[in-house]
Motif scaffolding. Sequence first.
Motif, PDB file in Angstrom:
ATOM      1  N   TYR A   1      -5.021   0.130 -11.816  1.00  0.00           N
ATOM      2  CA  TYR A   1      -4.418  -0.909 -11.376  1.00  0.00           C
ATOM      3  C   TYR A   1      -3.900  -0.148  -9.905  1.00  0.00           C
ATOM      4  N   LEU A   2      -4.163  -0.970  -8.986  1.00  0.00           N
ATOM      5  CA  LEU A   2      -3.453  -0.538  -7.541  1.00  0.00           C
ATOM      6  C   LEU A   2      -3.169  -1.508  -6.669  1.00  0.00           C
ATOM      7  N   VAL A   3      -1.871  -1.928  -6.483  1.00  0.00           N
ATOM      8  CA  VAL A   3      -1.054  -2.748  -5.696  1.00  0.00           C
ATOM      9  C   VAL A   3      -0.706  -2.067  -4.245  1.00  0.00           C
ATOM     10  N   THR A   4      -0.974  -2.821  -3.325  1.00  0.00           N
ATOM     11  CA  THR A   4      -0.810  -2.107  -1.881  1.00  0.00           C
ATOM     12  C   THR A   4      -0.551  -3.324  -1.142  1.00  0.00           C
ATOM     13  N   GLN A   5       0.115  -2.857   0.267  1.00  0.00           N
ATOM     14  CA  GLN A   5       0.278  -3.546   1.350  1.00  0.00           C
ATOM     15  C   GLN A   5      -0.929  -3.821   2.172  1.00  0.00           C
ATOM     16  N   MET A   6      -1.134  -4.911   2.939  1.00  0.00           N
ATOM     17  CA  MET A   6      -2.082  -5.040   3.919  1.00  0.00           C
ATOM     18  C   MET A   6      -1.964  -3.761   4.973  1.00  0.00           C
ATOM     19  N   GLY A   7      -3.071  -3.342   5.357  1.00  0.00           N
ATOM     20  CA  GLY A   7      -3.171  -2.222   6.536  1.00  0.00           C
ATOM     21  C   GLY A   7      -3.179  -0.904   5.790  1.00  0.00           C
ATOM     22  N   ASN A   8      -2.740  -0.807   4.721  1.00  0.00           N
ATOM     23  CA  ASN A   8      -2.731   0.490   3.933  1.00  0.00           C
ATOM     24  C   ASN A   8      -3.944   1.297   3.843  1.00  0.00           C
TER      25      ASN A   8
END
Lengths: 113, 113
Positions: free
Chosen positions: A10-17
């Motif tokens: 699983y990978l949750v990240t913010q836009m632009g990263n």
Amino acid sequence: DTAVSQTPKYLVTQMGNDKSIKCEQNLGHDTMYWYKQDSKKFLKIMFSYNNKELIINETVPNRFSPKSPDKAHLNLHINSLELGDSAVYFCASSPAGQGAGYTFGSGTRLTVV
Amino acid sequence: QQQVKQSPQSLIVQKGGISIINCAYENTAFDYFPWYQQFPGKGPALLIAIRPDVSEKKEGRFTISFNKSAKQFSLHIMDSQPGDSATYFCAARVYGPARQLTFGSGTQLTVLP
């Protein structure tokens, strides 16, 4: 031993990263792939590598860059993540031979917020 | 452009019944036709496959029927069980260095107890 292993699951990240997904296969296969599965479960090929050489690069934004350090590994690096990149990404491998099927990893669920 | 068309999108069958999933293709260069089974949270797993010089292949309760002239193939699951509930994908491949698989859109099978 897992035949095709992907990390992370699983990978949750913010836009632009920028993020990377790793894949390793211990089957001795010579071809590896990245597939994207969207929310409707449609599987679409992104890249195919044969003995570390890029064979297929479908219409994928150039923010996606695969890297194959050796024929057992195929990593996927994604720059400047966008909301639309949210999906499950599957790595797969196949051996030489006409009747050879794919072995898939268990997938990486990427969520961009 | 969807090169492999799969139907139905979803299927509900009673335990013990027969599940039938159909696929059609256009590209006559396809030379290998596998079916994959995917459970939630898992990668697709090869179930059974057929080459176009064979009209039928059976493995246990699973049978592929292949009609080369009509460019259609189907998966039959006999004596369907609740444990068969999963998403099923047909696929087709053009042989070459990439051995790229093109997938159908998937069928969500539910087998009621």
